[in-house]
Design a protein around this motif. Structure first.
Motif, PDB file in Angstrom:
ATOM      1  N   SER A   7       0.809  -1.232   0.000  1.00  0.00           N
ATOM      2  CA  SER A   7       0.000   0.000   0.000  1.00  0.00           C
ATOM      3  C   SER A   7       0.838   1.276   0.000  1.00  0.00           C
ATOM      4  O   SER A   7       0.528   2.240  -0.683  1.00  0.00           O
ATOM      5  N   ASN A   8       1.910   1.274   0.777  1.00  0.00           N
ATOM      6  CA  ASN A   8       2.648   2.519   0.945  1.00  0.00           C
ATOM      7  C   ASN A   8       3.744   2.755  -0.096  1.00  0.00           C
ATOM      8  O   ASN A   8       4.337   3.828  -0.127  1.00  0.00           O
ATOM      9  N   ASP A   9       4.033   1.758  -0.931  1.00  0.00           N
ATOM     10  CA  ASP A   9       5.149   1.958  -1.860  1.00  0.00           C
ATOM     11  C   ASP A   9       4.927   1.342  -3.252  1.00  0.00           C
ATOM     12  O   ASP A   9       5.861   1.225  -4.033  1.00  0.00           O
ATOM     13  N   TYR A  10       3.685   0.991  -3.568  1.00  0.00           N
ATOM     14  CA  TYR A  10       3.470   0.281  -4.843  1.00  0.00           C
ATOM     15  C   TYR A  10       3.725   1.153  -6.062  1.00  0.00           C
ATOM     16  O   TYR A  10       4.104   0.644  -7.125  1.00  0.00           O
ATOM     17  N   GLN A  11       3.550   2.471  -5.893  1.00  0.00           N
ATOM     18  CA  GLN A  11       3.742   3.314  -7.078  1.00  0.00           C
ATOM     19  C   GLN A  11       5.215   3.311  -7.504  1.00  0.00           C
ATOM     20  O   GLN A  11       5.531   3.198  -8.692  1.00  0.00           O
ATOM     21  N   MET A  12       6.091   3.403  -6.518  1.00  0.00           N
ATOM     22  CA  MET A  12       7.522   3.325  -6.836  1.00  0.00           C
ATOM     23  C   MET A  12       7.882   1.944  -7.385  1.00  0.00           C
ATOM     24  O   MET A  12       8.672   1.813  -8.320  1.00  0.00           O
ATOM     25  N   ALA A  13       7.291   0.912  -6.809  1.00  0.00           N
ATOM     26  CA  ALA A  13       7.584  -0.450  -7.276  1.00  0.00           C
ATOM     27  C   ALA A  13       7.210  -0.611  -8.746  1.00  0.00           C
ATOM     28  O   ALA A  13       7.951  -1.225  -9.527  1.00  0.00           O
ATOM     29  N   ILE A  14       6.080  -0.047  -9.141  1.00  0.00           N
ATOM     30  CA  ILE A  14       5.670  -0.174 -10.549  1.00  0.00           C
ATOM     31  C   ILE A  14       6.629   0.607 -11.448  1.00  0.00           C
ATOM     32  O   ILE A  14       7.030   0.123 -12.510  1.00  0.00           O
ATOM     33  N   ARG A  15       7.024   1.798 -11.005  1.00  0.00           N
ATOM     34  CA  ARG A  15       8.015   2.549 -11.797  1.00  0.00           C
ATOM     35  C   ARG A  15       9.275   1.721 -12.012  1.00  0.00           C
ATOM     36  O   ARG A  15       9.918   1.813 -13.037  1.00  0.00           O
TER      37      ARG A  15
END
Ligand SMILES: *Cc1c(COP(=O)(O)O)cnc(C)c1O
Length: 231
Positions: free
Chosen positions: A208-216
Motif C-alpha cells: 500500500s505505501n510503496d506500490y507506485q515506486m515499485a511499478i516505476r
C-alpha cells in the motif's frame, strides 16, 4: 474532468482508485508487461472479501496458511490465491493445495519440499524466490548472492514453476530508499536471467505505501491490503 466516485470511502471506490493509479503508472513504463493487483485479504473477514470479489477481484493474497485454508473453501473457486507469508515446512501441503502462487520461497530445503509435495498433490504452483535486498535482519528472504544457486535448483524442478523474485522494502523507507530496493530486485533478476539463461518474468514488489515506486521500477505484481480495506 473524468467521472469521480460519489464517495471515496467505500471498498469499491478505494479499489477503483488503486486500479486507476496502477494503470496510469503502467502506461508510463517502456516495457509492455502488465501489473497484476493482488488484493491482500489477511485479517479481513469473508464478507469483505466477497465485496472485492463482486467488484471483479480474482487475485487474493494471504500470509498465514491457517487463515488461507479456512477462507479459501468458503469463497469462489475461480479465485487465484497467492501465499505471501513465511512458509513453515509443516504447512507446505496446505499451501500447495490452496495457493496457485507461493511468493516466499527462501531456502533450498523449502524448495525441495514444495517440489515433492506438489508432485504428490498433483499441483504445479508458480513460485517466486523471496530476496532480502537490504540485508535487514528482521526480513526473511535469501541474500542476493544466493539467488543464482536457488534459481538454478528451482529450474530443475518439475512440479513447480519458478517465475520470478519477490521482495519487501523497509516499512519506513523514503522514496529514494524504496527506489534503491526495487531497482535492486530488478537488476538482480536481470543478472540471474543472464547467468542461467532463463526467464524470470515476475517481480512481486510494492505494498500500500510503496506500490507506485515499485511499478516505476518494474513490478509485475503488487500486493495491496490496507489501501483497499481500511477506510
Ligand atoms: C500484509 C502484506 C502486504 C500488504 O500490506 P498493506 O500495507 O496492507 O498493503 C503485502 N505483502 C506482504 C508480504 C504482506 O505481509
Amino acid at each position: 474532468m473524468g467521472k469521480m466516485p460519489v464517495s471515496d470511502n467505500t471498498i469499491e471506490s478505494r479499489l477503483a482508485l488503486v486500479q486507476r493509479k496502477i494503470d496510469a503508472l503502467r502506461r508510463t513504463r517502456e516495457e509492455g508487461k502488465g501489473v497484476r493487483l493482488i488484493v491482500v485479504s489477511k485479517n479481513r473477514p469473508v464478507d469483505l472479501i466477497q465485496q472485492v470479489y463482486r467488484a471483479g477481484v480474482r487475485q487474493l493474497g494471504e500470509n498465514r496458511i491457517q487463515e488461507l485454508s479456512e477462507k479459501a473453501p468458503r469463497l469462489e473457486s475461480d479465485i487465484e490465491w497467492h501465499f505471501i507469508g513465511h512458509l513453515q515446512r509443516n504447512k507446505v501441503r496446505d499451501a500447495v493445495r490452496w495457493a496457485t502462487w507461493i511468493h516466499s520461497v527462501d531456502s533450498l530445503r523449502l524448495l525441495r519440499l514444495i517440489e515433492r509435495i506438489a508432485g504428490e498433490e498433483n499441483r504445479t504452483p508458480g513460485i517466486l524466490l523471496q530476496v532480502n535486498i537490504t540485508g535487514e535482519s528482521s526480513k526473511s528472504g535469501i541474500a542476493p548472492a544466493e539467488c543464482v544457486k536457488l534459481a538454478a535448483a528451482a529450474g530443475k524442478c518439475r512440479n513447480l514453476q519458478c517465475l520470478g523474485l519477490m521482495t519487501m522494502a523497509p516499512f519506513e523507507a523514503d522514496e529514494s530508499r524504496q527506489r534503491e530496493v526495487f531497482a535492486g530486485l530488478r537488476k538482480l533478476r536481470d543478472q540471474v536471467e543472464h547467468s542461467l539463461k532463463i526467464d524470470l518474468p515476475e517481480l512481486s514488489m510494492g505494498m500500500s505505501n510503496d506500490y507506485q515506486m515499485a511499478i516505476r521500477e518494474g513490478a509485475t505484481m503488487v500486493r495491496i491490503g490496507s489501501a483497499i480495506f481500511k477506510a
